[in-house]
Design a protein around this motif. Structure first.
Motif, PDB file in Angstrom:
ATOM      1  N   ALA A 106       0.851  -1.192   0.000  1.00  0.00           N
ATOM      2  CA  ALA A 106       0.000   0.000   0.000  1.00  0.00           C
ATOM      3  C   ALA A 106       0.885   1.240   0.000  1.00  0.00           C
ATOM      4  O   ALA A 106       1.975   1.235   0.588  1.00  0.00           O
ATOM      5  N   PRO A 107       0.481   2.322  -0.667  1.00  0.00           N
ATOM      6  CA  PRO A 107       1.363   3.496  -0.805  1.00  0.00           C
ATOM      7  C   PRO A 107       1.776   4.118   0.516  1.00  0.00           C
ATOM      8  O   PRO A 107       2.870   4.681   0.610  1.00  0.00           O
ATOM      9  N   GLU A 108       0.942   3.997   1.570  1.00  0.00           N
ATOM     10  CA  GLU A 108       1.344   4.590   2.845  1.00  0.00           C
ATOM     11  C   GLU A 108       2.544   3.861   3.455  1.00  0.00           C
ATOM     12  O   GLU A 108       3.254   4.409   4.304  1.00  0.00           O
ATOM     13  N   ARG A 109       2.801   2.612   3.007  1.00  0.00           N
ATOM     14  CA  ARG A 109       3.939   1.854   3.520  1.00  0.00           C
ATOM     15  C   ARG A 109       5.258   2.296   2.896  1.00  0.00           C
ATOM     16  O   ARG A 109       6.339   1.863   3.318  1.00  0.00           O
ATOM     17  N   LEU A 110       5.191   3.155   1.867  1.00  0.00           N
ATOM     18  CA  LEU A 110       6.420   3.624   1.226  1.00  0.00           C
ATOM     19  C   LEU A 110       7.291   4.430   2.191  1.00  0.00           C
ATOM     20  O   LEU A 110       8.490   4.603   1.956  1.00  0.00           O
ATOM     21  N   ALA A 111       6.688   4.914   3.269  1.00  0.00           N
ATOM     22  CA  ALA A 111       7.427   5.722   4.240  1.00  0.00           C
ATOM     23  C   ALA A 111       8.106   4.878   5.313  1.00  0.00           C
ATOM     24  O   ALA A 111       8.776   5.422   6.202  1.00  0.00           O
ATOM     25  N   VAL A 112       7.974   3.550   5.267  1.00  0.00           N
ATOM     26  CA  VAL A 112       8.586   2.679   6.278  1.00  0.00           C
ATOM     27  C   VAL A 112      10.106   2.830   6.224  1.00  0.00           C
ATOM     28  O   VAL A 112      10.711   2.669   5.157  1.00  0.00           O
ATOM     29  N   PRO A 144      -1.088  11.868  -2.939  1.00  0.00           N
ATOM     30  CA  PRO A 144       0.272  12.402  -2.740  1.00  0.00           C
ATOM     31  C   PRO A 144       1.283  11.335  -2.336  1.00  0.00           C
ATOM     32  O   PRO A 144       2.479  11.481  -2.605  1.00  0.00           O
ATOM     33  N   GLU A 145       0.833  10.235  -1.691  1.00  0.00           N
ATOM     34  CA  GLU A 145       1.769   9.181  -1.294  1.00  0.00           C
ATOM     35  C   GLU A 145       2.474   8.570  -2.499  1.00  0.00           C
ATOM     36  O   GLU A 145       3.591   8.044  -2.387  1.00  0.00           O
ATOM     37  N   TYR A 146       1.805   8.621  -3.659  1.00  0.00           N
ATOM     38  CA  TYR A 146       2.382   8.037  -4.865  1.00  0.00           C
ATOM     39  C   TYR A 146       3.648   8.760  -5.314  1.00  0.00           C
ATOM     40  O   TYR A 146       4.445   8.211  -6.091  1.00  0.00           O
TER      41      TYR A 146
END
Length: 592
Positions: A106-112, A144-146
């Motif tokens: 999921a795109p929110e996981r890109l910030a891990v 925006p997460e994309y």
């Protein structure tokens, strides 16, 4: 493709895209829903060594695709906010061990923290971006997460990127390419046509009754009803249940567990109807949805195209119905005006809404109108309400002049109820108090009913002859184009004003896939569905992960006698053949 997925041939565009991906090229592909975008990155992921990362905003879709891949013997997993701590730990372990072929993120996981390093160590070879329009501020669902995807790719050693979406015009494609890729990607734009979808639009009279009649004409079929509000979702679901329909509600106001249970039940069911806001649908990987009803006007042509795309993803016939009113259009315009978007964005959204309204009042082939918006041209489709019953267009100049004369002579300060009352010669208190019963236009339209005049006004609005101020109170104005028609300087052709066309649409025959089966084959199809449902309950998985409706329809028609013949059917790969063949062959044998 044949051994794992059980497919005999590529759908249009798939072969070329897969060849490009296997050649190592970055790819941007625009393909209509149901054309098989996921196969374009899943097949390369199985052919080549290494890990394919799939980024998607649709958590439920990720879960369903992982289940389907595992059912075919493919090692896949997902990371999203919906995963339990135990699931996440197990996924990280598989990632470290290098056993995963596909990881959905999921795109929110890109910030891990440390994600790029972990992916790099796992042998990441490709990033597949699903719903790629979300990366573009000119798309219809910007996320925006994309924007973090490019950062992740750079940090992970610049793996190959393949991006997929169902809707992206030229401006959106340019924006996607600039934001995702280091250089120009190989671009593929398939036709937008979904010929298996029957398109229909009707004026909203009694939205629930029209929806109910439409559903009742399709007993035993799974479908989605899109509602304008959370309250409407729950109201529709409750009233449909009272009518004997297996219905549920889904919207963002429900707690996550309730939403998840409702969605799981819908995916597993052969006949459930989900009443939902647009929060539902994009993430449902259910190929056998047989109809989509819009009980209110969508926000744009792109949104409408995406939402009807939930139906018939298996390629079999499916039905759509859009109900709309001028009140819906006014509400959508107010929502655009009151949004926090900048003026250029508001102007774009207003144009998109205008295109949808014009589609609703199209004078001829519905599909031609829809596809022309996306730059496609086709001959009349023969699979929409206007091709089923082509309206004989008339010279509508006099009708238009009467309607606009009523607007002009009342000072362009009144809504439709008042205007139609003036045209039909109805002496209401409001009309007589303002002296409008003394106007030359009073009663000049008494030969038409209220419904018929509403039809005229809808068509004039769709044609750009009349408009409503966004900050007004429901009054109608005459546009510059309308003035040309009013003063006889330009003609206009209209459909003959009709009464309650919606009821006719609601009574349409179902074009569902199984409707073409013989009586004997239909009996076998239902028996096969019951066996599939039993297997799904035992495994706790959606029914379609066993076999799709299309496979069962083919099974009912062909009546395979052994494993070899069963293996020739659509959607029967080696893993499923080994697991399910005996049970389904036994059901077939009982009906020979």
């Amino acid at each position: 493709m044949r051994e794992v997925f059980g497919f005999r041939e590529f759908r249009p565009g798939q072969g070329e895209i897969i060849a490009s991906v296997l050649a190592g090229e970055d790819v941007l592909a625009v393909m209509p829903t149901g054309r098989g975008k996921s196969l374009c990155y899943q097949i390369p992921a199985l052919i080549r060594p290494g890990l394919t990362l799939v980024i998607s905003p649709l958590i439920a879709l990720m879960r369903d695709q992982v289940l389907a891949l595992r059912a075919n013997g493919i090692e896949a997993a997902s990371l999203s906010s919906a995963d339990s701590p135990q699931d996440r730990e197990e996924t990280w372990q598989k990632l470290e061990q290098g056993t995963l072929r596909l990881l959905y993120l999921a795109p929110e996981r890109l910030a891990v923290p440390g994600l790029a390093e972990k992916l790099g160590r796992s042998g990441l070879t490709m990033i597949a971006v699903d719903e790629a329009h979300c990366v573009s501020q000119w798309g219809h669902d910007f996320r925006p997460e994309y924007l973090r995807i490019r950062e992740l790719a750079d940090a992970a050693g610049r793996p190959q990127i393949a991006a997929f979406t169902a809707t992206a015009d030229a401006a959106a494609r340019r924006d996607i390419a600039a934001r995702l890729f280091a250089g120009p990607p190989s671009e593929f734009v398939s036709g937008f046509d979904r010929p298996n979808l029957h398109l229909a639009v009707a004026a909203k009279q009694s939205a629930f009754n029209q929806t109910r009649d439409f559903i009742k004409a399709r007993p035993g079929q799974a479908g989605i009803v899109y509602c304008a509000s959370r309250k409407a979702c729950e109201d529709y679901a409750q009233r449909l249940k009272a009518e004997g329909v297996d219905a549920g509600a889904y919207h963002a106001g429900l707690d996550p567990d309730t939403r998840s249970r409702s969605q799981d039940r819908f995916v597993a069911s052969d006949s459930m109807v989900m009443c939902a806001t647009v929060a539902f649908g994009m993430g449902v990987d259910k190929p056998d949805v047989r109809f989509v009803v819009h009980a209110a006007l969508p926000k744009s042509m792109e949104a409408y195209y995406q939402e009807i795309g939930r139906a018939g993803r298996d390629g079999e016939p499916a039905d759509t119905l859009l109900l709309w009113s001028l009140g819906d259009a006014a509400l959508r315009r107010r929502q655009i005006a009151e949004s926090e978007s900048d003026e250029s964005r508001k102007a774009m959204e207003t144009r998109r809404l205008g295109a949808l309204i014009a589609y609703c009042e199209a004078p001829s082939c519905r599909r031609q109108s829809l596809l022309s918006y996306f730059g496609d041209t086709i001959e009349p489709c023969g699979n929409c309400d206007l091709c089923d019953d082509p309206p004989a267009l008339i010279d509508g100049s006099v009708l238009a002049q009467k309607a606009m004369s009523a607007i002009a002579r009342t000072g362009q300060r009144f809504g439709l109820e008042h205007l139609i009352g003036v045209l039909r010669g109805v002496k209401t208190d409001k009309i007589t108090a303002r002296g409008h019963d003394q106007l030359p236009t009073f009663g000049i339209g008494e030969d038409l009913s209220k419904d018929q005049w509403m039809s005229v006004f809808r068509q004039l609005f769709a044609a750009g002859a009349i408009d409503q101020p966004i900050d007004g109170y429901g009054e109608w104005l005459i546009t510059e184009r309308g003035k040309e028609i009013l003063f006889g300087r330009a003609p206009i052709r209209l459909r003959p004003p009709q009464e309650r066309r919606a009821e006719k649409v609601a009574r349409m025959r179902s074009s569902g896939a199984q409707s073409e089966l013989s009586v004997q084959d239909q009996e076998l199809f239902e028996a096969l569905r019951r066996h599939r449902a039993e297997l799904a309950r035992e495994s706790g998985k959606p029914a379609y992960t066993v076999f799709s409706d299309r496979t069962l329809i083919e099974m009912a028609r062909e009546r395979p006698r052994d494993v070899v013949e069963m293996g020739d059917l659509f959607g029967v790969g080696e893993r499923k053949l080994e697991r399910y063949a005996d049970g389904f062959l036994e059901v077939v044998e009982q009906h020979i």
